[in-house]
Write a protein that holds these residues in place. Structure first.
Motif, mmCIF file in Angstrom:
data_model
loop_
_atom_site.group_PDB
_atom_site.id
_atom_site.type_symbol
_atom_site.label_atom_id
_atom_site.label_comp_id
_atom_site.label_asym_id
_atom_site.label_seq_id
_atom_site.Cartn_x
_atom_site.Cartn_y
_atom_site.Cartn_z
ATOM 1 N N ILE A 40 37.704 43.739 44.800
ATOM 2 C CA ILE A 40 37.429 42.860 43.661
ATOM 3 C C ILE A 40 36.510 41.735 44.098
ATOM 4 O O ILE A 40 36.785 41.040 45.071
ATOM 5 N N GLN A 41 35.395 41.583 43.395
ATOM 6 C CA GLN A 41 34.454 40.494 43.659
ATOM 7 C C GLN A 41 34.360 39.620 42.422
ATOM 8 O O GLN A 41 34.042 40.096 41.325
ATOM 9 N N SER A 42 34.676 38.342 42.567
ATOM 10 C CA SER A 42 34.391 37.399 41.490
ATOM 11 C C SER A 42 33.132 36.627 41.863
ATOM 12 O O SER A 42 32.767 36.543 43.033
ATOM 13 N N GLU A 81 32.920 35.312 36.612
ATOM 14 C CA GLU A 81 33.369 33.953 36.917
ATOM 15 C C GLU A 81 33.716 33.801 38.396
ATOM 16 O O GLU A 81 34.433 34.624 38.959
ATOM 17 N N GLU A 82 33.230 32.730 39.005
ATOM 18 C CA GLU A 82 33.476 32.501 40.431
ATOM 19 C C GLU A 82 34.766 31.699 40.613
ATOM 20 O O GLU A 82 34.785 30.550 41.052
ATOM 21 N N VAL A 83 35.861 32.363 40.249
ATOM 22 C CA VAL A 83 37.198 31.779 40.385
ATOM 23 C C VAL A 83 38.105 32.874 40.941
ATOM 24 O O VAL A 83 37.674 33.987 41.224
ATOM 25 N N ALA A 89 39.485 37.796 35.674
ATOM 26 C CA ALA A 89 39.814 38.970 34.854
ATOM 27 C C ALA A 89 40.386 38.547 33.504
ATOM 28 O O ALA A 89 40.069 39.137 32.463
ATOM 29 N N ARG A 90 41.201 37.496 33.507
ATOM 30 C CA ARG A 90 41.789 37.008 32.261
ATOM 31 C C ARG A 90 40.711 36.436 31.343
ATOM 32 O O ARG A 90 40.687 36.714 30.137
ATOM 33 N N LEU A 127 45.661 38.695 42.411
ATOM 34 C CA LEU A 127 44.670 39.660 41.910
ATOM 35 C C LEU A 127 44.959 40.079 40.468
ATOM 36 O O LEU A 127 44.043 40.264 39.677
ATOM 37 N N ILE A 128 46.233 40.265 40.172
ATOM 38 C CA ILE A 128 46.627 40.687 38.822
ATOM 39 C C ILE A 128 47.686 39.717 38.321
ATOM 40 O O ILE A 128 48.803 39.662 38.861
ATOM 41 N N ASN A 129 47.334 38.935 37.310
ATOM 42 C CA ASN A 129 48.227 37.906 36.778
ATOM 43 C C ASN A 129 48.762 37.059 37.929
ATOM 44 O O ASN A 129 48.026 36.684 38.828
#
Length: 234
Positions: A40-42, A81-83, A89-90, A127-129
């Protein structure tokens, strides 16, 4: 069937991508079929035609290591988004599937000698929620880790806490790469203390490159110890 290692940082911007590229460069230079995997890349950047997002970490690795693979082969999710990935993802209404990431990694193992998996930020990044973290992914991929740490002030605390947290989660650390090393007296002491506290091997000290160019970056990568790199996978 290939082998993998997970690159984890003590914090953001410690040089995970720089180290990942170095390992790949050294392995490829010695004839090993090696690939980077960024699940995953933000902070994705727009392509020239402004139609797709490009993962900047993979872009750097592709360019410095002369890798021709498509971005999609090396990255499962690219978010704008760079967060933190869970927040990006949200914001973007994207669903992250851990099963998709795991299957992607397994497919790379079928086609490469070595797969270098790069995390996002530190070990407790969600990563997820707020339910699935970097350390969960490492365990699901059944990987050992290589810790990347800075040489300067604050690194004893960050590195030791990271190493201790990994122990608590029963994740094996194969060693530490010290990045941005300037040969300062306090950096040498930092490394001695880290080595004593964590009881982990200092795999390499990467010098700080004040004016980076492709050539001096590759020169630094060539100084990496191939035997130590190969031992990471044993």
């Amino acid at each position: 069937m290939g082998k993998g290692i997970f690159i984890i940082g003590t914090d953001t911007d410690v040089g995970k991508t720089f180290v990942t590229a170095g390992l790949i460069y050294k392995l490829k230079e010695n004839g090993y079929n090696t690939i980077a995997f960024k699940p995953i890349q933000s902070g994705g950047i727009l392509s020239a035609d402004k139609k797709t997002l490009i993962p900047p970490d993979i872009k750097y690795i592709k360019e410095i290591c002369d890798i021709e693979d498509e971005y999609s082969n090396m990255n499962t999710y690219c978010l704008k988004e760079e967060v933190s990935p869970h927040l990006a993802a949200r914001i973007e209404d994207r669903n992250i599937s851990k099963e998709k990431i795991i299957n992607h990694y397994k497919s790379l193992l079928d086609n490469y000698d070595y797969v270098i998996v790069e995390g996002a930020g530190g070990i407790v990044v969600p990563l997820i929620n707020n339910d699935y973290f970097i350390y969960d992914l490492i365990k699901d991929l059944n990987l050992d880790v290589l810790i990347v740490a800075k040489a300067g002030v604050g690194t004893i605390n960050h590195t030791t806490l990271t190493a201790e947290f990994l122990k608590q989660k029963n994740i094996k650390s194969k060693g530490i790469v010290i990045n941005q090393y300037n040969d300062k007296f306090y950096e040498k002491d930092n490394i001695k203390v880290i080595s004593k506290l964590t009881k982990l091997d200092i795999v390499h000290k990467i010098k700080n490159i004040e004016n980076p160019t492709v050539e001096n970056i590759k020169s630094e990568y060539r100084d990496l110890d191939l035997e130590k790199i190969l031992n990471l996978f044993n």
